[in-house]
Enzyme design. Structure first.
Site, PDB file in Angstrom:
ATOM      1  N   SER A  37      45.761  45.558  41.741  1.00  0.00           N
ATOM      2  CA  SER A  37      45.016  45.981  40.769  1.00  0.00           C
ATOM      3  C   SER A  37      46.152  46.884  39.752  1.00  0.00           C
ATOM      4  O   SER A  37      46.852  46.086  39.140  1.00  0.00           O
ATOM      5  CB  SER A  37      44.044  47.146  41.496  1.00  0.00           C
ATOM      6  OG  SER A  37      43.089  47.633  40.431  1.00  0.00           O
ATOM      7  N   HIS A  50      36.489  43.118  44.160  1.00  0.00           N
ATOM      8  CA  HIS A  50      37.708  43.993  44.001  1.00  0.00           C
ATOM      9  C   HIS A  50      38.572  44.506  45.101  1.00  0.00           C
ATOM     10  O   HIS A  50      39.723  44.794  45.236  1.00  0.00           O
ATOM     11  CB  HIS A  50      37.755  44.937  42.908  1.00  0.00           C
ATOM     12  CG  HIS A  50      39.088  45.262  42.320  1.00  0.00           C
ATOM     13  ND1 HIS A  50      39.916  44.535  41.709  1.00  0.00           N
ATOM     14  CD2 HIS A  50      39.635  46.607  42.289  1.00  0.00           C
ATOM     15  CE1 HIS A  50      40.940  45.123  41.254  1.00  0.00           C
ATOM     16  NE2 HIS A  50      41.016  46.172  41.829  1.00  0.00           N
ATOM     17  N   ASP A 100      35.246  39.525  40.221  1.00  0.00           N
ATOM     18  CA  ASP A 100      35.954  40.613  40.313  1.00  0.00           C
ATOM     19  C   ASP A 100      36.166  41.132  38.901  1.00  0.00           C
ATOM     20  O   ASP A 100      36.879  40.530  37.872  1.00  0.00           O
ATOM     21  CB  ASP A 100      37.407  40.382  40.847  1.00  0.00           C
ATOM     22  CG  ASP A 100      38.207  41.788  40.791  1.00  0.00           C
ATOM     23  OD1 ASP A 100      37.749  42.675  40.196  1.00  0.00           O
ATOM     24  OD2 ASP A 100      39.307  41.758  41.724  1.00  0.00           O
TER      25      ASP A 100
END
Length: 216
Positions: free
Chosen positions: A117, A198, A185
């Site tokens: 991320s 995610h 995602d």
């Protein structure tokens, strides 16, 4: 819309952290002077855990099993991993400083870079791929020197925000990079709507470790 969804996922990740803090910890990452392989992990926004509950810890554990005959150490990238405008830039600087200092102290050491991320933004920047314009991204503030590039054995990315703006790792590191983006995602897929996607990258830890083992 993409930015709002991204922030929603990041907020959920923070909430997930509150839930999982009491969960059993992944195998503790060990530090060793001049290990053969140093695993440098940049966690996601608000992600709990040592190297990162969702990605860093399970990936490190999988690497310990997959990479045999070599010693491993780990490094948790020192950065806020929050929603501040300079967060990813701070992580970028820390990754580059760490690699440079380790390379000087341990000339034979190689590196596996792990980013999840916002942490993927951190790694992207560190290898010369700007995350500016991506969710929780930033302009590049430092890059791993060209002389040290061969020491980076593998780059493991998960939920990489630059994917949502049509970018990916190209050039020198492309063949050494595996970049996981789960279907739907919203952080790495433009138009993605599956917030839960995610948070599911633990499932890719084994595949990532297998890839890295083939590069070291």
């Amino acid at each position: 819309m993409r930015i709002r969804l991204g922030l929603a996922v990041l907020s959920l990740l923070g909430g997930a952290g509150l839930v999982t803090l009491s969960a059993p910890a992944a195998t503790a990452a060990t530090a060793a002077a001049c290990a053969d392989i140093d695993v440098v992990a940049a966690r996601g926004t608000f992600e709990p855990g040592n190297l990162g509950f969702i990605v860093g810890d399970p990936v490190y554990s999988a690497l310990q099993k997959k990479i045999t005959g070599k010693t491993l150490s780990s490094y948790k990238v020192n950065y806020p991993a929050d929603l501040s405008l300079t967060s990813a830039a701070q992580g970028n600087a820390d990754v580059v400083n760490h690699v440079k200092s380790q390379a000087a102290a341990c000339p034979n050491q190689r590196f596996v870079l792990v980013g999840y991320s916002q942490g993927a933004n951190v790694v992207d920047n560190s290898i010369g791929i700007s995350s500016a314009g991506a969710v929780v991204g930033s302009p590049i503030v430092a890059t791993i020197p060209a002389a040290l590039e061969p020491k980076v054995a593998a780059v493991l990315l998960f939920g990489n925000p630059i994917r949502a703006i049509g970018k990916s790792v190209t050039g020198t590191y492309q063949s050494r990079t595996i970049d996981f983006c789960a279907k739907g995602d919203p952080i790495c897929q433009s138009g993605g709507l599956d917030v839960g996607a995610h948070l599911g990258y633990t499932a890719n830890a084994d595949a990532a470790a297998t890839f890295a083992a083939g590069k070291v």
